[in-house]
Scaffold this motif. Structure first.
Motif, short mmCIF file in Angstrom:
data_model
loop_
_atom_site.label_atom_id
_atom_site.label_comp_id
_atom_site.label_asym_id
_atom_site.label_seq_id
_atom_site.Cartn_x
_atom_site.Cartn_y
_atom_site.Cartn_z
N UNK A 87 0.73 -1.17 0.18
CA UNK A 87 -0.16 0.22 0.10
C UNK A 87 0.95 1.25 -0.18
N UNK A 88 0.63 2.03 -0.91
CA UNK A 88 1.56 3.03 -1.23
C UNK A 88 0.88 4.51 -1.12
N UNK A 93 4.86 18.52 -0.63
CA UNK A 93 5.62 19.17 0.50
C UNK A 93 4.47 19.80 1.50
N UNK A 94 3.37 20.23 1.13
CA UNK A 94 2.66 20.39 2.15
C UNK A 94 1.68 19.42 2.97
N UNK A 95 2.00 18.06 2.50
CA UNK A 95 1.29 17.10 3.35
C UNK A 95 0.06 16.50 2.71
N UNK A 96 -0.53 17.12 1.67
CA UNK A 96 -1.58 16.61 0.67
C UNK A 96 -1.16 15.34 0.11
N UNK A 97 -2.13 14.38 0.07
CA UNK A 97 -2.10 13.13 -0.63
C UNK A 97 -2.24 13.45 -1.97
N UNK A 98 -1.21 12.85 -2.94
CA UNK A 98 -1.26 13.28 -4.28
C UNK A 98 -1.27 12.11 -5.17
N UNK A 99 -1.12 10.94 -4.59
CA UNK A 99 -1.40 9.67 -5.19
C UNK A 99 -1.44 8.54 -4.32
N UNK A 100 -2.19 7.70 -4.53
CA UNK A 100 -2.28 6.29 -3.68
C UNK A 100 -2.26 5.06 -4.62
N UNK A 101 -1.75 3.97 -4.18
CA UNK A 101 -1.81 2.83 -4.99
C UNK A 101 -1.85 1.39 -4.07
N UNK A 102 -2.50 0.30 -4.30
CA UNK A 102 -2.53 -0.67 -3.31
C UNK A 102 -2.62 -1.89 -4.38
N UNK A 103 -1.88 -2.87 -4.18
CA UNK A 103 -2.01 -4.11 -5.05
C UNK A 103 -1.27 -5.35 -4.10
N UNK A 104 -1.47 -6.40 -4.48
CA UNK A 104 -1.09 -7.80 -3.88
C UNK A 104 -0.36 -8.52 -5.26
N UNK A 105 0.91 -8.94 -4.95
CA UNK A 105 1.74 -9.42 -5.86
C UNK A 105 2.46 -10.67 -5.24
N UNK A 106 2.86 -11.54 -6.40
CA UNK A 106 3.70 -12.56 -6.00
C UNK A 106 5.13 -12.07 -6.03
N UNK A 137 5.29 3.61 2.23
CA UNK A 137 4.94 2.30 1.62
C UNK A 137 4.60 1.50 2.93
N UNK A 138 3.42 0.82 2.92
CA UNK A 138 3.02 -0.51 3.90
C UNK A 138 3.40 -1.62 3.30
N UNK A 139 4.10 -2.58 3.87
CA UNK A 139 4.44 -3.78 3.15
C UNK A 139 4.18 -5.08 4.09
N UNK A 140 3.44 -5.78 3.46
CA UNK A 140 2.90 -6.84 4.41
C UNK A 140 2.93 -8.17 3.77
N UNK A 141 3.11 -9.25 4.43
CA UNK A 141 2.93 -10.54 4.08
C UNK A 141 1.93 -11.31 5.21
N UNK A 142 1.39 -12.59 4.82
CA UNK A 142 0.76 -13.27 5.93
C UNK A 142 1.67 -13.08 7.49
N UNK A 143 2.83 -13.14 7.36
CA UNK A 143 3.58 -13.29 8.91
C UNK A 143 4.14 -12.09 9.12
#
Length: 186
Positions: A87-88, A93-106, A137-143
């Motif tokens: 999840x990205x 520079x002012x703290x406003x979110x300009x882009x988000x993306x989330x995906x599950x990949x091998x 970036x939040x990076x996660x797996x099952x563990x």
């Protein structure tokens, strides 16, 4: 009583073999040495995690939209096939979110593009206005789960033939020094 040493002993291997993708190269006269001469930190990394994250920016001219791409490589020494979720979030520079993306990949080998997008009116970095964007970036797996944060600036550079260096369309006088270490204490 004999006092036992505290801590965990570790061994460090230094390797200064040539890497064509990185400097130093054999073309330099002072970068051919090896060894460890700066502090070392031991960092815990989950079994599968992001090894590198790089934010690439491209700006055709100081007034044009900016192309932004986030690329990453994995730390995956056990060659796990467990899916990873990324999840990205990118803020200006002012703290406003300009882009988000989330995906599950091998899991992947080498470097992979995680996301790319266009900023129509980017805030440009310069010495007088050092505005930085932030990529979280939040990076996660099952563990496991961990978070990474990178900052980056967007700027346009130009070397005019037989002329000045320009940053964001304006002349910038470059001054500086070069520092490297050949001997302890110097």
């Amino acid at each position: 009583k004999e006092k036992l040493p505290s801590g965990i002993p570790i061994a460090i291997l230094c390797d200064n073999s040539r890497d064509l993708d990185r400097m130093p190269s054999d073309l330099s006269d002072f970068t051919l040495y090896g060894g460890l001469y700066r502090h070392v930190n031991l960092v815990y990394a989950p079994a599968i995690s992001l090894e590198t994250v790089h934010v690439k920016t491209s700006l055709a001219s100081p007034k044009s939209p900016a192309e932004v791409e986030v690329v990453a490589s994995l730390y995956n020494p056990s060659n796990s096939n467990e899916p990873v979720t990324i999840a990205l979030e990118i803020s200006d520079p002012k703290g406003h979110i300009v882009h988000t993306a989330k995906q599950t990949l091998t899991p992947w080998a080498e470097t992979k593009s995680i996301t790319s997008f266009t900023l129509r009116t980017p805030e440009l970095w310069s010495p007088s206005s050092p505005d930085l964007y932030e990529c979280r970036i939040a990076f996660s797996t099952a563990g496991s789960e961990y978070k990474s944060r990178e900052t980056f600036g967007i700027r346009h550079t130009e070397w005019v033939d037989h002329g000045p260096f320009k940053l964001n369309g304006e002349r910038l006088l470059l001054r500086g020094t070069h520092r490297h270490e050949d001997h302890a204490g110097y």
